[in-house]
Design a protein around this motif. Structure first.
Motif, PDB file in Angstrom:
ATOM      1  N   ILE A 209       0.850  -1.185   0.000  1.00 57.56           N
ATOM      2  CA  ILE A 209       0.000   0.000   0.000  1.00 57.56           C
ATOM      3  C   ILE A 209       0.890   1.241   0.000  1.00 57.56           C
ATOM      4  N   ILE A 210       0.825   1.984  -1.107  1.00 62.97           N
ATOM      5  CA  ILE A 210       1.650   3.176  -1.287  1.00 62.97           C
ATOM      6  C   ILE A 210       0.761   4.408  -1.124  1.00 62.97           C
ATOM      7  N   ALA A 211       1.145   5.294  -0.232  1.00 68.87           N
ATOM      8  CA  ALA A 211       0.357   6.482   0.089  1.00 68.87           C
ATOM      9  C   ALA A 211       0.606   7.568  -0.952  1.00 68.87           C
ATOM     10  N   HIS A 212      -0.433   7.911  -1.682  1.00 67.76           N
ATOM     11  CA  HIS A 212      -0.385   8.867  -2.795  1.00 67.76           C
ATOM     12  C   HIS A 212      -0.259  10.299  -2.288  1.00 67.76           C
TER      13      HIS A 212
ATOM     14  N   ASN B  86      -3.604  -9.863  -6.224  1.00 69.78           N
ATOM     15  CA  ASN B  86      -2.269  -9.824  -5.615  1.00 69.78           C
ATOM     16  C   ASN B  86      -1.293  -8.983  -6.428  1.00 69.78           C
ATOM     17  N   MET B  87      -1.741  -7.791  -6.823  1.00 72.02           N
ATOM     18  CA  MET B  87      -0.866  -6.885  -7.571  1.00 72.02           C
ATOM     19  C   MET B  87       0.299  -6.449  -6.695  1.00 72.02           C
ATOM     20  N   ALA B  88       1.332  -5.954  -7.336  1.00 71.54           N
ATOM     21  CA  ALA B  88       2.541  -5.575  -6.590  1.00 71.54           C
ATOM     22  C   ALA B  88       2.233  -4.531  -5.529  1.00 71.54           C
ATOM     23  N   ALA B  89       1.405  -3.540  -5.904  1.00 66.39           N
ATOM     24  CA  ALA B  89       1.059  -2.465  -4.967  1.00 66.39           C
ATOM     25  C   ALA B  89      -0.137  -1.707  -5.498  1.00 66.39           C
ATOM     26  N   ILE B  90      -0.762  -0.954  -4.616  1.00 67.33           N
ATOM     27  CA  ILE B  90      -1.736   0.045  -5.030  1.00 67.33           C
ATOM     28  C   ILE B  90      -1.249   1.401  -4.548  1.00 67.33           C
ATOM     29  N   ILE B  91      -1.609   2.443  -5.286  1.00 68.90           N
ATOM     30  CA  ILE B  91      -1.287   3.816  -4.913  1.00 68.90           C
ATOM     31  C   ILE B  91      -2.608   4.480  -4.552  1.00 68.90           C
TER      32      ILE B  91
END
Length: 248
Positions: free
Chosen positions: A7-10, A224-229
């Motif tokens: 989980i990448i914080a946009h 199961n994607m690498a990450a979400i933004i």
């Protein structure tokens, strides 16, 4: 199935704090985000300024283009008041101030830096950013991204081992060509486009943006994607946790 999606914080915790400010990044870290995403421009005096837009109008009490202001002028702007009076007096950070915060917090997650060269070229910004990070001992995983393929090509020439990712809304062919030529490792597509093209690329190469609805979060976690933004890292963490429990 274990959910490995990061989980990448946009722009930090953009949904709950003034975007691209130190308090926004600190909140995202405190909430447990696996990564931080931000944007960088050149000021008039070639300082690395963290802001999303090419102008200061939307997020500060000022007006005009970043490239037409020196850093001292930008530092006098208020980057919090437009979000909420609670954050009055919040400053626009430099890239170094953001990195210093991550180092102070011993942040070992992803730091996704977008070079905002798709509208204004900022000649030399790629080399300046590269040389800056070459001079810093940082604990996090650095990923570069851009809508501008040329910026990614320059960074790849500076160091072919750098982790690069192509941002796009619809320009999928260009992104695939960059990966084929080993200029990038991963893709950062618009989630709306990706849902219309679900077989575009393997899940481990995808970090879509901006994944804000519970439905879109679940869509990405199921695959199961690498990450979400996302603008809402705390919400995403909750959804991922609940889904993970359901898979046990």
């Amino acid at each position: 199935m274990k959910i490995d999606t990061k989980i990448i914080a946009h722009r930090g915790s953009k949904g709950t704090r003034p975007e691209n400010t130190l308090i926004s990044f600190q909140t995202a870290i405190d909430e447990g985000a696996d990564g931080i995403e931000t944007d960088v421009h050149f000021s008039k005096d070639n300082q690395l300024v963290v802001m999303h837009d090419e102008t200061v109008d939307r997020t500060t009490n000022g007006s005009g283009r970043i490239v037409d202001k020196n850093l001292a002028e930008i530092k006098h702007l208020d980057a919090g008041i437009r979000f909420s009076p609670e954050f009055k007096g919040t400053a626009v950070p430099t890239l170094q101030e953001v990195v210093d915060l991550l180092i102070k917090d011993h942040f070992t997650g992803i730091f996704n830096l977008e070079l905002k060269t798709n509208k204004i070229q900022y000649p030399g910004i790629e080399e300046t950013v590269f040389n800056y990070f070459a001079s810093v001992d940082f604990p996090f995983q650095l990923i570069y991204s851009s809508f501008n393929a040329h910026s990614l090509e320059i960074l790849n020439q500076l160091d072919p081992q750098l982790a690069g990712a192509k941002l796009f809304k619809t320009a999928a062919k260009q992104a695939k060509a960059l990966k084929k030529d080993h200029m990038i490792a991963d893709f950062h597509p618009d989630i709306r486009w990706l849902k219309r093209h679900p077989f575009f690329a393997p899940a481990q190469n995808l970090r879509p943006w901006t994944v804000n609805s519970t439905e879109d979060m679940q869509y990405c976690f199921e695959r199961n994607m690498a990450a979400i933004i996302t603008d809402y890292p705390a919400r995403a963490i909750q959804v991922r946790t609940e889904m993970g429990r359901g898979l046990e």
